[in-house]
Motif scaffolding. Sequence first.
Motif, PDB file in Angstrom:
ATOM      1  N   PRO A 358       0.812  -1.229   0.000  1.00 55.39           N
ATOM      2  CA  PRO A 358       0.000   0.000   0.000  1.00 55.39           C
ATOM      3  C   PRO A 358       0.842   1.274   0.000  1.00 55.39           C
ATOM      4  O   PRO A 358       0.441   2.273  -0.592  1.00 55.39           O
ATOM      5  N   ALA A 394     -12.305   1.958   1.683  1.00 61.57           N
ATOM      6  CA  ALA A 394     -11.050   2.603   2.070  1.00 61.57           C
ATOM      7  C   ALA A 394     -11.152   3.133   3.493  1.00 61.57           C
ATOM      8  O   ALA A 394     -12.204   3.573   3.951  1.00 61.57           O
ATOM      9  N   ILE A 395     -10.058   3.074   4.212  1.00 62.19           N
ATOM     10  CA  ILE A 395     -10.001   3.528   5.594  1.00 62.19           C
ATOM     11  C   ILE A 395      -9.601   5.001   5.628  1.00 62.19           C
ATOM     12  O   ILE A 395      -8.615   5.383   5.002  1.00 62.19           O
ATOM     13  N   THR A 398      -5.582   6.983   6.128  1.00 59.59           N
ATOM     14  CA  THR A 398      -4.715   5.865   5.753  1.00 59.59           C
ATOM     15  C   THR A 398      -3.260   6.164   6.048  1.00 59.59           C
ATOM     16  O   THR A 398      -2.496   5.271   6.454  1.00 59.59           O
ATOM     17  N   LEU A 402      -0.885   3.534   8.025  1.00 61.26           N
ATOM     18  CA  LEU A 402       0.311   2.949   7.420  1.00 61.26           C
ATOM     19  C   LEU A 402       1.582   3.483   8.077  1.00 61.26           C
ATOM     20  O   LEU A 402       2.547   2.732   8.279  1.00 61.26           O
ATOM     21  N   GLN A 479      -3.871   4.569  -0.201  1.00 66.38           N
ATOM     22  CA  GLN A 479      -5.161   3.949   0.037  1.00 66.38           C
ATOM     23  C   GLN A 479      -4.958   2.587   0.683  1.00 66.38           C
ATOM     24  O   GLN A 479      -4.009   1.870   0.368  1.00 66.38           O
ATOM     25  N   LEU A 480      -5.862   2.250   1.573  1.00 68.70           N
ATOM     26  CA  LEU A 480      -5.796   0.966   2.272  1.00 68.70           C
ATOM     27  C   LEU A 480      -7.211   0.511   2.568  1.00 68.70           C
ATOM     28  O   LEU A 480      -7.999   1.250   3.161  1.00 68.70           O
ATOM     29  N   SER A 481      -7.539  -0.693   2.138  1.00 71.92           N
ATOM     30  CA  SER A 481      -8.876  -1.220   2.405  1.00 71.92           C
ATOM     31  C   SER A 481      -8.897  -1.946   3.745  1.00 71.92           C
ATOM     32  O   SER A 481      -7.857  -2.324   4.294  1.00 71.92           O
ATOM     33  N   ALA A 485      -6.115  -4.071   5.907  1.00 71.93           N
ATOM     34  CA  ALA A 485      -5.689  -3.587   7.218  1.00 71.93           C
ATOM     35  C   ALA A 485      -5.821  -4.656   8.299  1.00 71.93           C
ATOM     36  O   ALA A 485      -4.997  -4.716   9.226  1.00 71.93           O
TER      37      ALA A 485
END
Length: 539
Positions: A358, A394-395, A398, A402, A479-481, A485
């Motif tokens: 990510p 998406a969180i 992010t 991260l 972006q991170l789903s 995660a």
Amino acid sequence: MSGWAAHLVIAPILLPLVVSAAMLLFDERRRKLKRWMSFATTGALLAIAIILLRATDPYGVAAAPLVYLLGDWPAPFGIVLVVDRLSALMLLLTSVLGFTSLFYSMARWDRAGPRFHALFLLLLMGVNGAFLTGDIFNLFVFFEVLLAASYGLVLHGSGTDRARAGLHYVAINVATSLLFLIGVSLIYSVTGTLNMADLAARIPLVPREDLMLLEGGAAILGIAFLVKAGMWPLCFWLPGTYAAAAPPVAAMFAILSKVGIYVILRLTTLLFGDGAGRAADFADEWMLFGGLATILYGTLGVLSSQTLVRLAGHYVLISTGILLAALGTGQSTVVAAALFYLVSSTLAVSAFYLIIEPIGRGGEDEVAQAIAEPVFEDEYIGALEEEEDEIGIAIPATLAVLGGGFIFCALLLSGLPPLSGFIAKFAIIDGLLRGDGAVPPTVWALITLIILSGLATVVAMTRAGIDLIWTPTERPQLQLSIVEAIPIGILLALCLALMVQAGAVMEYIERAARTLGDAALYTSAALDAPRAGDGAIAP
């Protein structure tokens, strides 16, 4: 364990084999079904590993290893599976990595190529079999199974770099398999058996004139394992291969080098320990100096790495070097600390591989390209329409998620207090300094390299974090789903639990190390295991 529970010993091998074979009955249009089958299987393997862990260590009381006689053939004539504290620990570690890596792949990566889930389960089967087998030839069989599955997983997602690294990986491991067979043949020619327990009983009786042939076969066998573990100078393939693999595949591959470490540890303590007579401890110096060279090479690689995936690959070499050198000192006080470090470093580097993707993800990533232009187009017709919007939600924030995960991984991999990486390295150094008599120069060199490798990792990780996360750029927003995660959070939470429960975990690992040093316990359990016709399946 008795009755149906005794059959759980073979379940980590049989369950993924059956499910992966069943998956071949469905084409890629049934990807949702395959996902649920894989997810259920990895969850069941995790539960089975926990049960076996408890069964081998009932409330801390000494217990004989669990033995399963396939086909009810007694050892050494039949195939034997053995579960002791160490193999149960490795099964649990494999199950955790399998569960989290598969979870992560469901966000997008399992759609980048065909047969991902079947290959993934076959890889789990091969790794589990390597930890369970009590026979060297069947160890070769399980190695070939996990390697065959890993060939397909390395190439998963296509791409020129991945194909090049995959072909190098295949060529090196085919040559290594040939060395494996040569070493096995030499050992069998001297002892007349390949059952590990039977070998432990026969090696002390080997005549002096056959000793060189035995040690030569063991050395060739050891080279095969050291290639897989990644010892210098046999490790040049590892950083490039792991860097080219898809992130969930690389996260799962974190356990593959530890399979080589496990086999070396198992065979050196069981076959070439203090009770091996003239063959005792014949390879310790090679492991020590090879481990020191591997730490140095990995440290230089970490400092010179231009990408995070290369940095992670060279850290795998550092961890391999620390483990090999610690075991090569021949000090029993270091074994438990080294095993604690094995668990901590494997979980940490697996989480790091999942975080890397990510962070470096661009606007036109390789997964999207692989899905848009599938190699086997006929199997994908309709599959993409069904799963077009399954990447996940998406969180928010992010960058904070991260960034926090990256910092946590940096602290873990560097061995800074108070996390489990520091506890493991401190325990190794403490064990090295507790040896009898004066501390030899090689031990001081190992301690120095452990500290310097941690410092180098801090420098490299800090530099990479500033460049990729905290420096303003024109790159697309990270972006991170949620699907991505969750497994990262699970692995980091387990690393945090290792810190909080370090005492309880270390006590279990110390019991595992004591059991490992008792070759007579393993030998008697495997050779004297009662057959089903005698009224029991396993002790």
